[in-house]
Write a protein that holds these residues in place. Structure first.
Motif, mmCIF file in Angstrom:
data_model
loop_
_atom_site.group_PDB
_atom_site.id
_atom_site.type_symbol
_atom_site.label_atom_id
_atom_site.label_comp_id
_atom_site.label_asym_id
_atom_site.label_seq_id
_atom_site.Cartn_x
_atom_site.Cartn_y
_atom_site.Cartn_z
ATOM 1 N N ILE A 261 0.833 -1.201 0.000
ATOM 2 C CA ILE A 261 0.000 0.000 0.000
ATOM 3 C C ILE A 261 0.868 1.252 0.000
ATOM 4 O O ILE A 261 0.634 2.212 -0.737
ATOM 5 C CB ILE A 261 -0.948 -0.006 1.219
ATOM 6 C CG1 ILE A 261 -1.962 -1.156 1.105
ATOM 7 C CG2 ILE A 261 -1.677 1.328 1.347
ATOM 8 C CD1 ILE A 261 -2.789 -1.357 2.367
ATOM 9 N N THR A 403 -5.248 0.106 7.824
ATOM 10 C CA THR A 403 -4.169 0.730 7.056
ATOM 11 C C THR A 403 -4.691 1.329 5.757
ATOM 12 O O THR A 403 -4.358 2.464 5.389
ATOM 13 C CB THR A 403 -3.076 -0.305 6.747
ATOM 14 O OG1 THR A 403 -2.527 -0.792 7.972
ATOM 15 C CG2 THR A 403 -1.962 0.301 5.909
ATOM 16 N N TYR A 404 -5.517 0.566 5.064
ATOM 17 C CA TYR A 404 -6.053 1.037 3.778
ATOM 18 C C TYR A 404 -6.910 2.284 3.966
ATOM 19 O O TYR A 404 -6.784 3.263 3.229
ATOM 20 C CB TYR A 404 -6.866 -0.079 3.124
ATOM 21 C CG TYR A 404 -7.490 0.335 1.818
ATOM 22 C CD1 TYR A 404 -6.721 0.466 0.663
ATOM 23 C CD2 TYR A 404 -8.856 0.622 1.747
ATOM 24 C CE1 TYR A 404 -7.296 0.869 -0.537
ATOM 25 C CE2 TYR A 404 -9.432 1.027 0.563
ATOM 26 C CZ TYR A 404 -8.648 1.145 -0.581
ATOM 27 O OH TYR A 404 -9.213 1.539 -1.758
#
Length: 449
Positions: A261, A403-404
């Motif tokens: 990511i 996190t995303y």
């Protein structure tokens, strides 16, 4: 034997006598990657730094998977030693050697063949593609040495001896540092030089361990049948080690997903995240050392029929981890950017982003230490599957989605992204407390009635 009897004596001093040499050995092994990253940063720019951070993170994942799998060896030997059954300990060692020799061969071939695919999965920036590929190919070729050292260390830990592997890895660490300067500096080998220094140093530690075993009197006998294929014993080793390995692998895979990511946002974010992940892996050595310490203590005492002492070791390990986590969080709050600048003083944007990420991520040391200790305790009683389950739930529901969403909702800062890991570990710790009360504490209370 030079090991520690974990079934008698004052608890905390015995735990520290076991944990500190193990911690130092783990530190020195992790120091390979830290030295690679630090010295690469001295002589190279963002692309080689990114290559080493991505490559060393992947190799760290493979190492913790191996260490987790070898937990079956440590626990099985500890139980045999606690029950004073040295014949069984010898058979466990023989079965472990055969099992990990096969694992080493298969994993080396598969990883070498899939290196380009792995780079694609990690969304490696094109600027760092070739450097990362060179780093990984050399490290993959050296997997037999990495497996051999960690299996030998797990055998020593099962016997209650954490000092011997520490001495060997200390010398290998000095060799690694010297080779890093030669390969990365004057020879200008970049990321490939960092990988070569790591693998050559690991080979030295394996050679030293084997020479010691050939001469030492460990109180064990190894007839040929000790190294025969014993399906039942190997099943036992895997039943303990495989869930721990999967647990550690899942955690590391989540780190790699986070890296992927970050990589999608460019080389500066990728480098900042990679540096912090490397530092965090260093800080996590304390919870990891307590996991192995609690596992060895609980296993030996279970073999000796003293379950209460194993429970006391669990609570003592949790206290140590909480104190360490609080201290680490306090220090990093004031020193985050300074620590990042040690790696990339000439890249102010990486320092800024890394400081933001580091300051919130370090909180994970508190909560992860709690569930690490529970995982060690569960594995000592053959309940390693509990560790796998709570980590799977944490990763799928909190760590990766968090996190995303942080990247999506807060694109200008990495501080929210750093909170995903500690929130996931908090969930794991809560689940572990519930499992312990349900499966172990209630059983002990019924037994006392």
């Amino acid at each position: 034997m030079t090991g520690i009897n974990l079934t008698q004596g004052p608890l905390l001093p015995k735990m520290m006598a076991f944990a500190i040499p193990y911690l130092l050995a783990c530190f020195l092994q992790t120091f390979y990657g830290m030295a690679d990253l630090f010295i690469t940063g001295l002589f190279n720019g963002a692309a080689p730094i990114t290559a080493v951070s991505i490559g060393s993170q992947l190799m760290h994942m493979l190492t913790v998977i191996i260490v987790g799998l070898a937990m079956g060896t440590t626990v099985s030997i500890s139980r045999a030693v606690g029950g004073r059954d040295m014949k069984e300990a010898s058979c466990c060692i023989g079965s472990s050697v055969l099992l990990f020799a096969l694992f080493s061969l298969v994993s080396t071939v598969l990883l070498l063949l899939s290196s380009d695919l792995i780079l694609s999965w990690l969304k490696t920036p094109m600027e760092a593609w070739e450097d990362t590929r060179a780093y990984l190919l050399i490290c993959f070729a050296g997997i037999p040495f990495i497996v051999a050292y960690n299996v030998l260390a797990s055998i020593f830990r099962g016997l209650g001896d954490t000092r011997t592997p520490m001495y060997f890895i200390a010398l290998a660490g000095l060799i690694n540092l010297l080779l890093d300067y030669i390969f990365i500096g004057p020879m200008a080998m970049g990321a490939a030089g960092a990988a070569a220094a790591t693998i050559l140093s690991e080979a030295v530690s394996v050679l030293l361990c084997l020479l010691y075993l050939a001469r030492a009197d460990l109180g064990l006998a190894f007839p040929k049948k000790s190294f025969s294929f014993d399906a039942l014993r190997m099943k036992t080793l895997l039943a303990i080690g495989l869930p721990i390995s999967c647990q550690d692998g899942l955690i590391q895979i989540s780190f790699l997903i986070i890296t992927a990511i970050a990589n999608s946002r460019g080389v500066e974010v990728a480098a900042a995240v990679g540096i912090v992940e490397k530092i965090i892996s260093f800080l996590f050595l304390v919870p990891s050392a307590m996991l192995s310490t609690v596992a060895a203590f609980a296993a030996q005492n279970a073999g000796a029929g003293n379950d209460e002492r194993g429970q006391q070791a669990l609570l003592c390990g949790i206290r140590v981890c909480i104190i360490f986590g609080l201290l680490a969080t306090l220090i990093v709050h004031f020193c985050a950017e300074w620590v990042i600048s040690l790696f990339v003083s000439h890249e102010p944007e990486i320092v800024r982003l890394g400081g933001e990420y580091f300051r919130t991520y370090v909180i994970d040391c508190i909560f992860a230490g709690i569930h690490f200790c529970y995982s060690g305790y569960f594995s000592a009683y053959g309940k390693s599957i509990y560790s796998f389950l709570h980590n799977m739930i944490s990763i799928v529901t909190v760590r990766v989605p968090g996190t995303y969403l942080a990247i999506l909702l807060f694109p200008e800062t990495l501080s929210p992204m750093g909170l995903a890991a500690p929130m996931g570990s908090l969930l794991s710790a809560i689940i572990c407390m519930g499992l312990y009360h349900w499966k172990f504490q209630r059983s002990a209370d019924r037994g006392s009635d």
